[in-house]
Write a protein that holds these residues in place. Structure first.
Motif, PDB file in Angstrom:
ATOM      1  N   LEU A  90      -8.607  10.669   7.453  1.00 62.47           N
ATOM      2  CA  LEU A  90      -9.393  11.997   7.600  1.00 62.47           C
ATOM      3  C   LEU A  90      -8.512  13.101   6.987  1.00 62.47           C
ATOM      4  O   LEU A  90      -9.230  14.029   6.142  1.00 62.47           O
ATOM      5  CB  LEU A  90      -9.928  12.306   8.787  1.00 62.47           C
ATOM      6  CG  LEU A  90     -11.417  11.346   9.081  1.00 62.47           C
ATOM      7  CD1 LEU A  90     -11.882  11.852  10.320  1.00 62.47           C
ATOM      8  CD2 LEU A  90     -12.247  11.343   7.869  1.00 62.47           C
ATOM      9  N   ALA A  91      -7.313  13.269   7.504  1.00 59.50           N
ATOM     10  CA  ALA A  91      -6.433  14.574   6.874  1.00 59.50           C
ATOM     11  C   ALA A  91      -6.244  14.425   5.609  1.00 59.50           C
ATOM     12  O   ALA A  91      -6.192  15.406   4.691  1.00 59.50           O
ATOM     13  CB  ALA A  91      -5.210  14.440   7.919  1.00 59.50           C
ATOM     14  N   LEU A  92      -5.928  13.104   5.234  1.00 62.95           N
ATOM     15  CA  LEU A  92      -5.551  13.034   3.639  1.00 62.95           C
ATOM     16  C   LEU A  92      -6.623  13.267   2.859  1.00 62.95           C
ATOM     17  O   LEU A  92      -6.531  13.675   1.786  1.00 62.95           O
ATOM     18  CB  LEU A  92      -4.937  11.496   3.549  1.00 62.95           C
ATOM     19  CG  LEU A  92      -3.460  11.177   3.654  1.00 62.95           C
ATOM     20  CD1 LEU A  92      -2.968  11.835   4.830  1.00 62.95           C
ATOM     21  CD2 LEU A  92      -3.249   9.766   3.648  1.00 62.95           C
TER      22      LEU A  92
ATOM     23  N   PRO B 144       1.139   5.070  -1.221  1.00 58.56           N
ATOM     24  CA  PRO B 144       0.564   3.929  -0.420  1.00 58.56           C
ATOM     25  C   PRO B 144       1.367   3.642   0.909  1.00 58.56           C
ATOM     26  O   PRO B 144       0.836   2.784   1.740  1.00 58.56           O
ATOM     27  CB  PRO B 144       0.690   2.694  -1.359  1.00 58.56           C
ATOM     28  CG  PRO B 144       1.742   3.095  -2.396  1.00 58.56           C
ATOM     29  CD  PRO B 144       1.394   4.587  -2.610  1.00 58.56           C
ATOM     30  N   LYS B 145       2.521   4.120   1.011  1.00 64.83           N
ATOM     31  CA  LYS B 145       3.385   3.882   2.132  1.00 64.83           C
ATOM     32  C   LYS B 145       2.874   4.747   3.342  1.00 64.83           C
ATOM     33  O   LYS B 145       3.356   4.407   4.554  1.00 64.83           O
ATOM     34  CB  LYS B 145       4.918   4.303   1.939  1.00 64.83           C
ATOM     35  CG  LYS B 145       5.557   3.122   0.906  1.00 64.83           C
ATOM     36  CD  LYS B 145       7.014   3.307   0.870  1.00 64.83           C
ATOM     37  CE  LYS B 145       7.465   4.638   0.239  1.00 64.83           C
ATOM     38  NZ  LYS B 145       7.235   4.973  -1.212  1.00 64.83           N
TER      39      LYS B 145
ATOM     40  N   ALA C 294       1.119  -4.738   4.176  1.00 67.20           N
ATOM     41  CA  ALA C 294       1.243  -3.468   3.697  1.00 67.20           C
ATOM     42  C   ALA C 294       2.632  -3.210   4.749  1.00 67.20           C
ATOM     43  O   ALA C 294       2.800  -3.535   5.630  1.00 67.20           O
ATOM     44  CB  ALA C 294       0.361  -2.256   4.310  1.00 67.20           C
ATOM     45  N   LEU C 295       3.622  -2.101   3.963  1.00 61.74           N
ATOM     46  CA  LEU C 295       5.002  -2.055   4.468  1.00 61.74           C
ATOM     47  C   LEU C 295       4.684  -0.469   5.037  1.00 61.74           C
ATOM     48  O   LEU C 295       4.157   0.356   4.453  1.00 61.74           O
ATOM     49  CB  LEU C 295       5.861  -1.882   3.619  1.00 61.74           C
ATOM     50  CG  LEU C 295       6.409  -3.341   3.320  1.00 61.74           C
ATOM     51  CD1 LEU C 295       7.733  -3.122   2.094  1.00 61.74           C
ATOM     52  CD2 LEU C 295       7.142  -3.877   4.375  1.00 61.74           C
ATOM     53  N   ALA C 296       4.975  -0.174   6.478  1.00 60.67           N
ATOM     54  CA  ALA C 296       5.217   1.164   6.784  1.00 60.67           C
ATOM     55  C   ALA C 296       6.483   1.513   7.291  1.00 60.67           C
ATOM     56  O   ALA C 296       7.305   0.794   7.935  1.00 60.67           O
ATOM     57  CB  ALA C 296       4.380   1.074   8.439  1.00 60.67           C
TER      58      ALA C 296
END
Length: 337
Positions: free
Chosen positions: A270-272, A327-328, A17-19
């Motif tokens: 959890l916030a999401l 997704p980022k 994954a890319l952050a």
């Protein structure tokens, strides 16, 4: 640690994954006095890492990213749980120095108190790398931080719009001794005073703790039942805020009369989930993968005798229902599609 400032975008990987983190680089590049000969690798080097505390979702993500990157580089990383306790961290830092590591990495709860550990490392010629909360004294090779003042201002802007620019809101604060919390508070309050004169702010010193937020918000709601919104310095404390609203019968769904708007900070998984479910309206995201990746890059570069940025600042990102599934966002890493 001062010098010219320039900007760039920092993109870091965690697994596949890319952050994405927006980085503000300050002070040019550096290489410590312990820099090694060209061609030397980081493999086999030791790092003592005093964490902020593993009771926070954000910090766990940061630690996991650092641990993985260190393993990939062949670094022997000793992770020490700071438990959100500034006095414990000082003891831990001094003990870490006694082990004579090749580098010391610290994410302080209280920057002033941790100075003792930083200076002890300086005396022993151990390069120090800092995260989030730089000490006022002592030498460190590199710093990665989050633009907390900008995050506080962003929180003020989004909450003001949600409450229609008038009424009373609560600010749920982090530790009084924390530079991060103070910058978030200053950014939030300065923006409110400058742009939203019809909003009154009640600040609560809840020390990053959800249970404290629950008790103090519950009391605040009983004193002022007309509160329209809450800005929390982290997403962890939103748990307590939601519990307090539920206890007082004020956990009203979005779009319904009496809904109290909640804006958190961190962008945790959890916030999401709460944003998707409607119990939280927004979060100001900061990227722990970008932060951890930047500081480990500096440590590795130092071991290899290569130049590295003295200072990197990760910029805040607003997360709402409109982009919560991006997704980022680090809070979505590992989320099943």
């Amino acid at each position: 640690m001062k010098g010219f400032r320039s900007t760039r975008r920092a993109m870091l990987k965690q697994g596949a994954a890319l952050a994405v983190g927006t980085a503000l680089l300050a002070g040019g590049v550096a290489s410590s006095g312990a820099a090694l000969a060209a061609g030397q690798t980081a493999k086999g080097k030791s790092v003592q890492y005093v964490t902020f505390g593993l009771q926070f979702e954000y910090q766990v993500a940061m630690v996991d990213g650092i641990r993985k990157k260190a393993k990939d580089a062949g670094i022997n990383l000793q992770m020490i749980d700071g438990k959100g306790d500034p006095n414990l961290q000082v003891t831990q830092a001094l003990d870490a120095v006694s082990k004579k590591p090749d580098a010391l990495l610290i994410d302080p709860v209280d920057a002033k108190l941790i100075t003792a550990g930083v200076k002890r490392a300086n005396e022993n010629n151990i390069p120090v790398f800092m995260m989030e909360n730089p000490p006022p004294e002592g030498k460190y090779e590199a710093l990665v931080e989050f633009d907390n003042a900008a995050a506080g201002a962003m929180g003020a802007d989004v909450l003001a719009k949600m409450v229609d620019y008038k009424g009373t809101v609560i600010e749920v604060r982090g530790s009084v001794g924390s530079e991060q919390a103070q910058a978030r508070h200053t950014g939030f309050m300065d923006r409110m005073k400058a742009k939203y004169p019809n909003i009154q702010v009640k600040s609560l010193n809840t020390e990053w703790i959800a249970d404290n937020a629950y008790k103090m918000v519950l009391d605040a709601m009983s004193q002022n039942p007309d509160i329209k919104g809450v800005f929390s310095h982290n997403d962890e404390m939103v748990r307590g805020v939601v519990s307090a609203l539920r206890q007082t019968g004020k956990l009203v769904p979005p779009g319904k009369p009496g809904h109290i708007y909640i804006v958190g900070l961190d962008g945790t998984p959890l916030a999401l989930s709460r944003i998707r479910g409607g119990t939280q309206d927004a979060s100001i995201g900061q990227d722990p993968i970008a932060m951890g990746g930047n500081i480990l890059d500096a440590v590795i570069a130092d071991f290899e005798g290569k130049p590295f940025p003295k200072s990197t600042s990760i910029e805040p990102v607003l997360i709402t229902k409109a982009n919560v599934d991006d997704p980022k966002l680090w809070g979505n890493f590992g989320k099943k599609k």
